[in-house]
Motif scaffolding. Structure first.
Motif, short mmCIF file in Angstrom:
data_model
loop_
_atom_site.label_atom_id
_atom_site.label_comp_id
_atom_site.label_asym_id
_atom_site.label_seq_id
_atom_site.Cartn_x
_atom_site.Cartn_y
_atom_site.Cartn_z
N HIS B 366 0.83 -1.20 0.00
CA HIS B 366 0.00 0.00 0.00
C HIS B 366 0.86 1.24 0.00
O HIS B 366 2.01 1.21 0.43
CB HIS B 366 -0.89 0.04 1.26
CG HIS B 366 -1.94 -1.00 1.24
ND1 HIS B 366 -1.82 -2.20 1.91
CD2 HIS B 366 -3.14 -1.03 0.61
CE1 HIS B 366 -2.90 -2.92 1.69
NE2 HIS B 366 -3.72 -2.24 0.90
N ILE B 367 0.28 2.34 -0.44
CA ILE B 367 0.92 3.64 -0.25
C ILE B 367 -0.02 4.50 0.60
O ILE B 367 -1.23 4.32 0.57
CB ILE B 367 1.27 4.32 -1.58
CG1 ILE B 367 0.04 4.48 -2.47
CG2 ILE B 367 2.33 3.52 -2.32
CD1 ILE B 367 0.35 5.15 -3.80
N HIS B 368 0.58 5.39 1.36
CA HIS B 368 -0.20 6.22 2.29
C HIS B 368 -0.32 7.63 1.73
O HIS B 368 0.65 8.20 1.28
CB HIS B 368 0.49 6.27 3.65
CG HIS B 368 0.56 4.91 4.28
ND1 HIS B 368 -0.53 4.32 4.86
CD2 HIS B 368 1.58 4.02 4.37
CE1 HIS B 368 -0.18 3.12 5.29
NE2 HIS B 368 1.09 2.90 5.01
N LEU B 369 -1.50 8.16 1.80
CA LEU B 369 -1.75 9.51 1.28
C LEU B 369 -2.26 10.41 2.40
O LEU B 369 -3.19 10.03 3.13
CB LEU B 369 -2.77 9.47 0.15
CG LEU B 369 -2.38 8.62 -1.07
CD1 LEU B 369 -3.52 8.59 -2.08
CD2 LEU B 369 -1.11 9.16 -1.75
N GLN B 370 -1.67 11.57 2.53
CA GLN B 370 -2.13 12.52 3.55
C GLN B 370 -3.19 13.45 2.95
O GLN B 370 -3.55 13.34 1.77
CB GLN B 370 -0.95 13.32 4.11
CG GLN B 370 -0.27 14.22 3.10
CD GLN B 370 0.06 15.60 3.69
OE1 GLN B 370 -0.85 16.37 3.96
NE2 GLN B 370 1.34 15.89 3.87
N SER B 371 -3.64 14.40 3.77
CA SER B 371 -4.77 15.21 3.29
C SER B 371 -4.38 16.05 2.08
O SER B 371 -5.18 16.26 1.19
CB SER B 371 -5.31 16.09 4.42
OG SER B 371 -4.37 17.09 4.75
N GLN B 372 -3.13 16.51 2.02
CA GLN B 372 -2.74 17.31 0.87
C GLN B 372 -2.59 16.47 -0.40
O GLN B 372 -2.47 16.99 -1.50
CB GLN B 372 -1.43 18.06 1.14
CG GLN B 372 -1.07 18.91 -0.06
CD GLN B 372 0.09 19.86 0.08
OE1 GLN B 372 0.30 20.64 -0.79
NE2 GLN B 372 0.84 19.80 1.15
#
Ligand code: FES
Ligand SMILES: [Fe+2]
Lengths: 114, 399
Positions: B366-372
């Motif tokens: 998986h890759i993690h995505l922040q709010s931006q």
């Protein structure tokens, strides 16, 4: 006596830089920056930085299509200066590293080339 | 203190609706996923491949390769001023008809047996044609759907697109038509090949998180600054498959002497051409699937990322300008503007390839995505929706 001047009057001090830097397309000017070394960039930058505004003022007085050989050469030097300024003012000590990656972004055409 | 920055505000309902889970890594490198994207998206979506300024009068043509489909597309402007697109394929035995990428010619002769086509697509003549068992009118070049918006030429490989270009672009149409690109007559272009998935490549240009790390020297701090260290945009917008952001503008950007000087030389020319003031100076449009546009008047670039395979893409970046260089100052300003953008983009290309190398190992699920990084999440969501629907249709025998 000098045979014919490479650059318009007032810009003689840039003549030593014309052979290498006055390349005729944007891609070639970018390439000049890529293959140059730090001291040759700095020398050109130091010699040109105060003359560039004057050169543009001078060149702006005539239509681009009517520039003679020496004026054309001056125009190209001014354009190359922009490339060199990116190296000298911004990339600084990272320039050599940066130069390895830039050529992958291949300039194909610009208004100045046509 | 001005209004709160995006990163200090609660996230919008639209953004939160996209969820917060990690995103699967496979779609960013796997061949089978790419094969589905190719069929479900790229072969049936409007794709920008050029601009009308490349076809300034009847007789001009351009040729563009769409590697993902092994297709070569010939775009012409005929005497009736209509822009048409065709498969660049001779209808006799399939030879690629035109071998150059642009030019001026109103007929095209196949190098193999000399079939000649008009730039409107009809077969005009063919040596010893009486010996064939077919009519000339049935041998025209195969048309490809083509439409123009704001001067930008789009093609769609779907023989009968489900949506016209204007419906597809929705609210962007009116906005783009107010931009200088709609009146552009010339451009500065650089292109790149990249060993990276098209989404991974595109995603880099959808977030500002990387700016301060990757473009510390070249970036000029226009979109990041003390007040907004991570460069959060003022606002995001979601429009069907497309998205927008309003880029934050640092009130006191750090510019080098020559940057200041060069913009000072470019701005009068932009003003004179009425290309400086418009309501979209900090707007950014991410058009599905692979096109970006930035409204910045001094660096008005349009960028598309064309996939080649799951782990290889090609990018085209153009700064579109109105009118030829009017004087030396404008010429200098334009070339400097391109040089600056190219320095920045070469830093992007390098780090995107590094990210791809990591993903290719399969080490991450998986890759993690922040709010931006919500625009990245939106792209993935929209892509995956189409891929899953296509897969289901395939399984159901509907494709
Ligand atoms: S393949 Fe084109 S003329 Fe035969
Ligand atoms: Fe970047």
């Amino acid at each position: 006596m000098r045979q014919s001047s490479l650059l318009p009057g007032g810009f003689e001090t840039l003549e030593p830089f014309a052979e290498f830097w006055a390349a005729d397309t944007a891609a070639k000017r970018a390439h000049c920056r890529d293959i140059s070394n730090e001291s040759s960039r700095q020398d050109f930058y130091d010699a040109a930085v105060r003359l560039i505004p004057l050169a543009l003022e001078y060149l702006d007085t005539r239509p681009l299509a009517e520039l003679g050989d020496s004026e054309q050469r001056l125009m190209r030097l001014v354009l190359s200066f922009g490339h060199v300024a990116m190296a000298v003012e911004l990339q600084g000590s990272e320039e050599a590293e940066h130069a390895q990656w830039r050529p992958f972004m291949q300039i194909t055409t610009t208004p100045a080339d046509r | 203190m001005n209004e709160l920055h995006q990163y200090q505000k609660p996230e919008s309902a639209e953004a939160l609706a996209l969820g917060t889970d990690p995103v699967p890594a496979g779609p960013y490198y796997q061949d089978d996923y790419f094969a589905l994207e190719r069929e479900s998206i790229f072969k049936r979506t409007w794709l920008n491949i050029g601009h009308v300024c490349e076809l300034p009068e009847p007789g001009y043509f351009i040729v563009r390769e769409l590697d993902f489909a092994n297709a070569s597309i010939l775009v012409t402007r005929a005497r009736d001023d209509v822009i048409r697109a065709f498969h660049n394929v001779c209808t006799h035995r399939g030879t690629q008809l035109v071998a150059t990428d642009s030019g001026k010619r109103s007929t095209f002769t196949c190098p193999y047996h000399g079939w000649t086509f008009n730039n409107t697509g009809e077969l005009r003549g063919a040596p010893d044609f009486e010996r064939f068992y077919v009519e000339k009118q049935d041998c025209g070049l195969h048309e490809v759907s083509v439409e123009v918006c704001a001067g930008l030429i789009f093609v769609n490989l779907d023989p009968s697109p489900t949506q016209g270009l204007r419906d597809f672009l929705g609210p962007f149409v009116d906005q783009w038509e107010q931009l200088p690109v709609a009146r552009a007559t010339t451009y500065s272009e650089y292109v790149y090949e990249i060993n990276a998935n098209w989404k991974l490549t595109y995603d880099n240009f959808q977030e500002n998180y990387h700016l301060r790390f990757i473009h510390a020297r070249s970036g000029g701090g226009g979109a990041v600054g003390e007040e907004n260290p991570f460069g959060y945009p003022i606002r995001y917008g979601f429009h069907g498959d497309h998205r927008t952001q309003e880029i934050w503008s640092n009130p006191s950007p750090v510019l080098s002497d020559t940057q200041k000087f060069a913009f000072g030389k470019l701005i009068p020319a932009l003003m004179q051409k009425d290309a400086l003031q418009h309501p979209f100076g900090r707007s950014y449009w991410a058009t599905f699937p692979n096109l970006f546009m930035i409204g910045t008047p001094t660096q008005p670039f349009v960028h598309y990322v064309m996939p080649v395979s799951a782990r290889k893409s090609r990018g085209v970046i153009r700064l579109y300008w109105v009118g030829e260089d009017t004087n030396a100052s404008e010429r200098f300003g334009r070339e400097f503007s391109m040089t600056m953008a190219r320095d920045v983009h070469s830093e992007d290309r390098r780090v995107i390839e590094a990210a791809q190398r990591g993903l290719n190992s399969g080490a991450l699920e998986h890759i993690h995505l922040q709010s931006q990084e919500v625009l990245l999440r939106h792209l993935f969501t929209r892509v995956d929706e189409k891929v899953q629907a296509y897969k289901k249709a395939l399984a159901g025998g509907a494709v």
